[in-house]
Every structure is written in structure tokens, then in C-alpha cells.
Design an enzyme around this catalytic site. Sequence first.
Site, PDB file in Angstrom:
ATOM      1  N   PRO A   1       9.059  12.425   3.804  1.00 53.40           N
ATOM      2  CA  PRO A   1       8.512  11.251   4.492  1.00 53.40           C
ATOM      3  C   PRO A   1       7.154  10.772   4.018  1.00 53.40           C
ATOM      4  O   PRO A   1       6.665   9.757   4.512  1.00 53.40           O
ATOM      5  CB  PRO A   1       8.427  11.736   5.942  1.00 53.40           C
ATOM      6  CG  PRO A   1       8.127  13.202   5.815  1.00 53.40           C
ATOM      7  CD  PRO A   1       8.885  13.655   4.605  1.00 53.40           C
TER       8      PRO A   1
ATOM      9  N   ARG B   1       0.829  -1.206   0.000  1.00 50.10           N
ATOM     10  CA  ARG B   1       0.000   0.000   0.000  1.00 50.10           C
ATOM     11  C   ARG B   1       0.861   1.254   0.000  1.00 50.10           C
ATOM     12  O   ARG B   1       0.640   2.181  -0.789  1.00 50.10           O
ATOM     13  CB  ARG B   1      -0.913  -0.025   1.229  1.00 50.10           C
ATOM     14  CG  ARG B   1      -1.758   1.220   1.425  1.00 50.10           C
ATOM     15  CD  ARG B   1      -2.593   1.064   2.686  1.00 50.10           C
ATOM     16  NE  ARG B   1      -3.137   2.327   3.153  1.00 50.10           N
ATOM     17  CZ  ARG B   1      -3.735   2.477   4.328  1.00 50.10           C
ATOM     18  NH1 ARG B   1      -3.873   1.439   5.128  1.00 50.10           N
ATOM     19  NH2 ARG B   1      -4.203   3.654   4.697  1.00 50.10           N
ATOM     20  N   TYR B   2       1.878   1.278   0.864  1.00 49.16           N
ATOM     21  CA  TYR B   2       2.768   2.435   0.918  1.00 49.16           C
ATOM     22  C   TYR B   2       3.537   2.581  -0.396  1.00 49.16           C
ATOM     23  O   TYR B   2       3.755   3.702  -0.885  1.00 49.16           O
ATOM     24  CB  TYR B   2       3.758   2.304   2.070  1.00 49.16           C
ATOM     25  CG  TYR B   2       3.161   2.446   3.453  1.00 49.16           C
ATOM     26  CD1 TYR B   2       1.816   2.748   3.636  1.00 49.16           C
ATOM     27  CD2 TYR B   2       3.952   2.266   4.582  1.00 49.16           C
ATOM     28  CE1 TYR B   2       1.278   2.865   4.905  1.00 49.16           C
ATOM     29  CE2 TYR B   2       3.424   2.395   5.862  1.00 49.16           C
ATOM     30  CZ  TYR B   2       2.082   2.683   6.014  1.00 49.16           C
ATOM     31  OH  TYR B   2       1.555   2.805   7.281  1.00 49.16           O
TER      32      TYR B   2
ATOM     33  N   LEU C   1      22.244  10.933   9.717  1.00 51.17           N
ATOM     34  CA  LEU C   1      22.140   9.948  10.790  1.00 51.17           C
ATOM     35  C   LEU C   1      23.180   8.839  10.658  1.00 51.17           C
ATOM     36  O   LEU C   1      23.978   8.602  11.572  1.00 51.17           O
ATOM     37  CB  LEU C   1      20.726   9.366  10.819  1.00 51.17           C
ATOM     38  CG  LEU C   1      19.623  10.368  11.180  1.00 51.17           C
ATOM     39  CD1 LEU C   1      18.256   9.758  10.938  1.00 51.17           C
ATOM     40  CD2 LEU C   1      19.747  10.799  12.628  1.00 51.17           C
ATOM     41  N   ASP C   2      23.174   8.127   9.528  1.00 52.35           N
ATOM     42  CA  ASP C   2      24.155   7.064   9.349  1.00 52.35           C
ATOM     43  C   ASP C   2      25.572   7.619   9.370  1.00 52.35           C
ATOM     44  O   ASP C   2      26.478   7.020   9.959  1.00 52.35           O
ATOM     45  CB  ASP C   2      23.910   6.323   8.030  1.00 52.35           C
ATOM     46  CG  ASP C   2      23.137   5.021   8.235  1.00 52.35           C
ATOM     47  OD1 ASP C   2      23.507   4.250   9.134  1.00 52.35           O
ATOM     48  OD2 ASP C   2      22.163   4.790   7.516  1.00 52.35           O
TER      49      ASP C   2
ATOM     50  N   ARG D   1      16.610   0.156  -3.439  1.00 52.63           N
ATOM     51  CA  ARG D   1      17.783   0.138  -2.562  1.00 52.63           C
ATOM     52  C   ARG D   1      18.025  -1.290  -2.089  1.00 52.63           C
ATOM     53  O   ARG D   1      17.193  -1.869  -1.398  1.00 52.63           O
ATOM     54  CB  ARG D   1      17.602   1.087  -1.375  1.00 52.63           C
ATOM     55  CG  ARG D   1      18.831   1.095  -0.453  1.00 52.63           C
ATOM     56  CD  ARG D   1      18.917   2.316   0.436  1.00 52.63           C
ATOM     57  NE  ARG D   1      17.895   2.366   1.462  1.00 52.63           N
ATOM     58  CZ  ARG D   1      17.891   3.253   2.473  1.00 52.63           C
ATOM     59  NH1 ARG D   1      18.856   4.154   2.572  1.00 52.63           N
ATOM     60  NH2 ARG D   1      16.918   3.254   3.354  1.00 52.63           N
TER      61      ARG D   1
ATOM     62  N   GLU E   1      27.276   7.930   3.105  1.00 52.95           N
ATOM     63  CA  GLU E   1      26.826   7.903   4.492  1.00 52.95           C
ATOM     64  C   GLU E   1      27.826   7.225   5.427  1.00 52.95           C
ATOM     65  O   GLU E   1      27.536   7.009   6.604  1.00 52.95           O
ATOM     66  CB  GLU E   1      25.475   7.178   4.589  1.00 52.95           C
ATOM     67  CG  GLU E   1      25.507   5.765   4.043  1.00 52.95           C
ATOM     68  CD  GLU E   1      24.145   5.095   4.012  1.00 52.95           C
ATOM     69  OE1 GLU E   1      23.185   5.672   4.540  1.00 52.95           O
ATOM     70  OE2 GLU E   1      24.049   3.986   3.459  1.00 52.95           O
TER      71      GLU E   1
ATOM     72  N   ASP F   1      14.156   4.984  10.982  1.00 54.14           N
ATOM     73  CA  ASP F   1      14.589   3.698  10.466  1.00 54.14           C
ATOM     74  C   ASP F   1      15.869   3.318  11.187  1.00 54.14           C
ATOM     75  O   ASP F   1      16.203   3.890  12.219  1.00 54.14           O
ATOM     76  CB  ASP F   1      14.750   3.730   8.939  1.00 54.14           C
ATOM     77  CG  ASP F   1      15.804   4.725   8.472  1.00 54.14           C
ATOM     78  OD1 ASP F   1      16.588   5.213   9.309  1.00 54.14           O
ATOM     79  OD2 ASP F   1      15.859   5.001   7.256  1.00 54.14           O
TER      80      ASP F   1
ATOM     81  N   ARG G   1      -6.197  -0.138  -4.240  1.00 56.97           N
ATOM     82  CA  ARG G   1      -5.159   0.744  -4.774  1.00 56.97           C
ATOM     83  C   ARG G   1      -4.414   0.027  -5.897  1.00 56.97           C
ATOM     84  O   ARG G   1      -4.002  -1.122  -5.745  1.00 56.97           O
ATOM     85  CB  ARG G   1      -4.159   1.130  -3.675  1.00 56.97           C
ATOM     86  CG  ARG G   1      -4.715   2.086  -2.636  1.00 56.97           C
ATOM     87  CD  ARG G   1      -4.604   3.530  -3.102  1.00 56.97           C
ATOM     88  NE  ARG G   1      -5.437   4.402  -2.295  1.00 56.97           N
ATOM     89  CZ  ARG G   1      -5.093   4.906  -1.118  1.00 56.97           C
ATOM     90  NH1 ARG G   1      -3.945   4.589  -0.579  1.00 56.97           N
ATOM     91  NH2 ARG G   1      -5.910   5.711  -0.471  1.00 56.97           N
TER      92      ARG G   1
ATOM     93  N   SER H   1      14.573   0.571   5.995  1.00 55.22           N
ATOM     94  CA  SER H   1      13.199   0.818   6.439  1.00 55.22           C
ATOM     95  C   SER H   1      12.357  -0.456   6.471  1.00 55.22           C
ATOM     96  O   SER H   1      11.140  -0.382   6.647  1.00 55.22           O
ATOM     97  CB  SER H   1      12.525   1.862   5.539  1.00 55.22           C
ATOM     98  OG  SER H   1      12.347   1.365   4.234  1.00 55.22           O
TER      99      SER H   1
END
Length: 720
Positions: A536, A123-124, A454-455, A336, A427, A627, A309, A272
Amino acid sequence: MSIKKNNLIIKENFYNFVNQKILPGTDINEDKFWKGFSNIVVELDPINKNLLKKRSELQSKINIWHEENKGKKIINSEYKNFLIKIGYLIEEGDDFKIDTKNVDPEIANICGPQLVVPITNARYAINAINSRWGSFYDAIYGTNVLGSPPSTKEYDPRRGERVVEYARKHLDKIAPLYESSWLNITSIDLSNNKISFNLKTNKSTKLLNESQIVGIRLHKNKKLSELVLIVNNLHCRIIIDKNHEIGKLDAAGISDIIFEAAISSILDCEDSVATVDENDKILAYKNWLGLMKGDLKSTFKRNNKTIHRVLNQDIHIQTLDGRKKILKGRSLMLVRNVGHLMTTQIILNQDHAEIGEGIMDGVITSLIAIHDLKKSSNKNSIHNSIYIVKPKMHGPEEVGFTVKLFESIEKLLELPINTIKIGIMDEERRTSINLKECIRAAKSRIAFINTGFLDRTGDEIHTSMLAGAFITKLEMKNAPWIKSYEDRNVDIGLECGLKGKAQIGKGMWAMPDLMLEMVQQKISHPKAGANCSWVPSPTAATLHAMHYHYVNVFNIQDKIEAMGKRGTMDDLLTLPLLNKRNLSEEEITKEIENNAQGILGYVVRWIDQGIGCSKVPDINNIGLMEDRATCRISSQAIVNWITSGLITKDQALNALKKMAVVVDKQNLGDKNYIPMSPSYNTIAFQAAKDLVFDGINQPSGYTEPILHKRRLEFKSKNKI
């Protein structure tokens, strides 16, 4: 059950899935495929393992250097010479330009938002791909862009009026009329292949720049139903429908304004998601297969209604002189893969050892992408390219290994050389300081570089763990190394010729509920020369598109190139240490509790529910998209303070227990949630403890080994 095939031992369900679901339609022979896959593993898996061994050896040498220099001020020139001596920092070669070919416009010519979405959630994934187009009206109405979110689910006409005013003022900025404002138009007319705008004053006007009109659509009665404009290569569709509930209230009959929003999307098999076994991985590949074939579907219930969907179709419009034109209906998809570190139990080599999961990802996701290459319509890549984002590579040697892997895959799948494009995620520290050489290693297939706070910070901390106590996460964002890192990424990318051939990306806006703040702040990314930037949600993509209307990124890149190099290697190598500065007890407590809460809030969903990315409330109850990168920086920050003696293990454990109570309360509304307190012996809580108390021993400070182990334990215990 497993199947022995050549030098591979493959889980039976996975073997059948590949043979029965993926291979048909690719024209790839089953026996030839598995033989070729086996040959790739035999040749490249040992090299992969040696690269990981080199990471460990370099880390050991850096640890020894910091131990030997403990208490001394770090002299950058001495530190730099040491890194060169051990082969961590590589001398840059001559200048060069990348020569990547067959790159799609979404990569080369169109600047805009980029979504990252977990591939295991169909769905996402569909929502992300369909968010190539987003309703500007909906994005304004449903968020806090107007100062606060809507107070009720019922439509508020007054709020609707404010939405229209906001949207029309934006049109005034990006597609101004020759006279008056979009607020004053009463109709948009088509006559003699010309567009005119009638005004409340009974006059008519036109666009100041009529070349912005690139297309139209018509109702059955030949009246205008859609006007398509363009600004900085992004389309904006003005929908005209006087029968629509919004359009009938509008003087000009405008029912919506649709922005071209998420130009590209990264379908994520890595940070993620929580794919720890055969079933998880089959789900990931099954969804990628559905996306590449174009038949992925999702059915769910909302408010007792069943919703279906599917993926958008391409959009057919016509130019003012009647020529047919197609606008792509879907976001360009990149996939990815996982990095070099993790192995998979799904496929074993001839010695019954797990093979590199990244090798499997590369082979299977590329095989699946052949289904797109064979399509004649609604294609992902009109240039028959496959885009694989490769994370967590350490330096040019590892990039070179990925290039070799992609070459081998192309040979196996009988694809032209350089069909598979690479996205280098900048990263890791060894990649940042050697970025030019990393790009050189992939100069004929690179399509993407980016930065990730972050990473990159997690690796900064872990690499120099024994140098001393690091500054807080908030202070880290203003440290000299981070500015140098961000500037150098763009500078080196432009120096190597990425402009017009590859994406230069910036990181995520992590607060999906704070859209007003995003609109106010995230324009900094295109202004920094980034031709894509992570958001996001589809709504965030629509709103972030405004920034790319305002900023011509290619003009910004020209100015940056004219400025010369900005960030320095000295700044990049300056360790963000507290040095002799003392923190108050209150500051220390606040920092470790903030980090502990972040770890627990993420880990408890990862372990107990298999959710790899979600909106997790922080210590102040602000929802943050998190994540594994978030978990990495938070865990390594606590590990560093324990290692440096700034805090004790007991302080860290007490913070974890205290924050477990907080996280339990934050999740009271989740019927699937398993409380961590008061027992503090759940598998999720044990995983959080592992990340903190064994975090110094984790390769590069990565969270994957611990999370995978504990998730598998949870699934086994609960027979999932």
C-alpha cells in the site's frame, strides 16, 4: 461543446487535449489518428456490448438454476455439468506455453513488491515510481517494525541505534561476511579492485559470496561512497558518508541502506480513482503523459515548506574493474485501464451513444506510451513494450476481445505486433474457472496474472446470489474455494510457462500502519510462488523487499511445478454457503455493521471528495487501504443476506444509519467532510443505500454505475 470527427462526437476540451498535448512528438498524424480511432469504435464497440449482454444472459441462467434447486443440496458434478452446458465453464484445450517476447527484466527476472497508485494524484504517482529505491533505515525508524511507531517527531538516537542493529542483522542474513557480523565493521575499503571489511578486532574480512558485489560509487576523493550488492536479483545499496548526521555516528560511516523495492508499479485508471467526467479523465491522462515523458512534477507544502517532487534519474555506478553500469531509477510502470463495463460521455458514436471507456483507455494510454518508446534515457521499457493491466474480464472470450483491441491499436499507432502486453487480473469467477483458456487467448502478449480476494469474492457472492446465505467475510478467507483459487492461479500460470516471462502476483496488504505485522506475515506471498505482490505504500515496498531477499521465488516455483496440480475444480466450485448453520443475533449484527461501516467510510469520500482510494478507518479504527473492490464485497455481502432472508431491509438500513454516525465521528478532523447524520439524506448516504438496496441488480455486483451516477450528481449540485 463537441467536435464531430469521422464517426465520433468528442468533447471539445478532450479533443484539443489529445491534439495539442499528446499527439505532438508521437509522429502520429492527427487526422489519421481520429479516423483510426473511429474505425476501432465502429468495429469493436458493438462486440463489447454483446459481451456484456452475454454476461447478463449467463447470470440469468444461473439465477434460474438456483431458484429451481432451492432447498436442495448442491451436487458439484451436476452443478459443473450445468455450467458447461450454458457455456460458463469451458473445456480446457491441450497444454501450451506462452511465447511473450520483449518483456522487461522487472517482469521476467526480478521478483519483488508492486505498488498500485491512483493515476489522478501526481504526488502519489511520483512517490510510487521513485520507490524503486527505498531507505531501509527510514522504513524501520518510521513504522512499528520495532514494536511501536516513533513517539515524537524529534530524532531519537536510541531508536536510531535499534534501527541500525535491525538493518545490520538483516545484512548478516542476506549478505553474510566470511567472518564476524556487519555490526562489527569499522570501515569498508576498496583496494586493488577488491572490497574488504575492517572489524573492531583490527582484522579484516570479506563477503562470504563476493559475487554479490556488483558495483560501487566513489566520492570525489576516490574513497568509497557506495557499495552495491545483489540478492535474488534485487540490489542493495550501502551508502557511506561520514559527513552525514547518521554516518558520522556510525563506526563504518554507513549513513543509510537503500533497497531496490517497488520493482514495478501499476498506475491505476480504474478502482482507485474517481474519474467520472471529462476533466477527471484529462487529469488521469495528463499524469500518465507526464510519467511517460518523464517530466511529471508535483509541488506541495509541508510544515510551511514548499516541496518539489520530480521523477528519479537512472543511477550510474561502476563495477569493481571500472566498467560503467546503469541501475534504473524508476519503478517499471504498468497502466491499469478500466474494464469492459463502463461507458464514457467524453466520446459518443455516430448514434450519439457513449462508447466503451475501456476502448478509449486502451487507445489513449497506448498513444501516450509512445513518448516513452521514443526516449533514449530513463526509459520505462528498455524493450519498447507497453504494459496494460486489464481488470474485470469474464472468461477467455473477453480476453480475446482485449487482444483484438490491442491489435487494432497497434495497427493505428504503427507499432510492432504484440508491443502492447496484457495483464490479466484473475478477479472474476468466470476467469478463475477458465484461467488456462484465458491465458491461451493472450499467449503472445500476456505479462501478468494475479489474484484478488476482494473483487473475486464479490463476484463469487453475486454470481450465486440466489443459492442461499453466504458465510462471513472473515470465514471466507478459509473457505475451500479461496485456497483452490490461490493455488490454481499459480499452478496454471506455471503450467502455461509464465516463469521467466510474466508476473504471477498476489494481493494487497491493506493495513499501511501495521508494518510489523506485514513483515511477519506477507512472506507467505513469495513462498506461494508469487514473483510480485501488492503493497500500500513506498515504505511497505521497502519492507516487503526483505521477503524477496529471503525467498528465491524461482526456486519455489520449481518446487511447486514438481508437486503437480494442487487446487481442484470441485473445491473452486464449492459455494461458501452457511447452509443450515445458524448465526447468533450478535454475529449477524456485527457482520452487517462491519460491512455497513466499510461501505460508508469509502463511499462518503468517493462521492463528496472524489477520492477513489485512501486509508479508511474500519469499525475498530484500524486504517485500511480501500478501493472499489472493498466496497463491492461489503455491499454484495449485505445484499446476499437480505436476498436470502437472513436479515431484513430495515436491519440493513438501521445498520447504515448507526454506522453513519460512527463514520462521521471518525472524520471529525477533515475540514472537507460532509456529515451524513442526522439527516441521512446526503448524496453519499443515498449512494450507500443504492449499493445495498439495488445491489442485486448491478452488473456482476459492480459499484461503478452507482458511484459514477451519484458523484456526477454531487458535482452538478455543487458546480464542481
